[in-house]
Design a protein around this motif. Sequence first.
Motif, PDB file in Angstrom:
ATOM      1  N   SER A   1      75.066 -22.061 -54.109  1.00  0.00           N
ATOM      2  CA  SER A   1      75.516 -21.500 -52.769  1.00  0.00           C
ATOM      3  C   SER A   1      77.048 -22.022 -52.615  1.00  0.00           C
ATOM      4  O   SER A   1      77.244 -23.196 -52.756  1.00  0.00           O
ATOM      5  CB  SER A   1      74.779 -21.889 -51.389  1.00  0.00           C
ATOM      6  N   ARG A   2      77.960 -21.149 -51.901  1.00  0.00           N
ATOM      7  CA  ARG A   2      79.200 -21.498 -51.853  1.00  0.00           C
ATOM      8  C   ARG A   2      79.652 -20.844 -50.649  1.00  0.00           C
ATOM      9  O   ARG A   2      79.861 -19.604 -50.711  1.00  0.00           O
ATOM     10  CB  ARG A   2      80.148 -21.051 -53.004  1.00  0.00           C
ATOM     11  N   GLY A   3      79.295 -21.641 -49.380  1.00  0.00           N
ATOM     12  CA  GLY A   3      79.620 -20.887 -48.139  1.00  0.00           C
ATOM     13  C   GLY A   3      78.428 -19.913 -47.936  1.00  0.00           C
ATOM     14  O   GLY A   3      77.191 -20.293 -48.149  1.00  0.00           O
ATOM     15  N   LYS A   4      78.856 -18.718 -47.558  1.00  0.00           N
ATOM     16  CA  LYS A   4      77.873 -17.656 -47.498  1.00  0.00           C
ATOM     17  C   LYS A   4      77.502 -16.938 -48.751  1.00  0.00           C
ATOM     18  O   LYS A   4      76.865 -16.061 -48.753  1.00  0.00           O
ATOM     19  CB  LYS A   4      78.276 -16.751 -46.350  1.00  0.00           C
TER      20      LYS A   4
END
Length: 229
Positions: free
Chosen positions: A171-174
């Motif tokens: 996951s990268r942010g959202k």
Amino acid sequence: MIDVPLNEIRIILSLAMLSIATASDIKNREISDIIWIVFGAIGAILVAFSADIGEEMLNVGISLIVAPIVLIIWRVGLFGGADAFALIALAVLAPNMTMFEGTITPFTALTNAVVLSIAPMLVNVTRNTILIASGRKIFDGFEETTSRKIAAMFIGYRAANPKFGFSIERSRGKQKKLNLSLQHAENTAFCDRKDTWITPGVPYMIFITAGFVLQLIYGDILFSVFKIF
């Protein structure tokens, strides 16, 4: 010199060793080193019962050429230490053993295992293709290129409740991303997240056992393919 059916004994002991190891690997994802020590020692003792001890020692020595290769593969993380030790013990217990006239090398059990290990990829891509065809959005929430999604379809699948699998989702942010880098066979923890992309942690001992059986009844798959071309 005692006349014993040495080849038959070696084959039976090798199959027993690999069967015990495979059962343990499937059940516990762990194999005791005692197995390799015991069966490897038995293989060394059997040399003394050979009609030609010198030739038998030469066969074992040639077969052990595989040892440094599998140890390097283990350290790189392509498979576990137990898999490396299984192939080394097999080299001592059943050096270049086959029941037919197929071509055999010290690497045959290993190369056969590598070829057979492609099977899970075919299962993965078939499974994912069926899900996509049925309307399932298996890449929902991902911002990835088409080529990376296709690669992911071969190496893994989206699991509702993963067990004995390694996560390939980050996951990268959202945003969700696919991690397609090499997963170290011994240092990577099994995934415990739900509804996530994983690559299945299929015990490699299954492929080694199947590769050795194929060596016994057929020979070397890769060598046969190369002969065609």
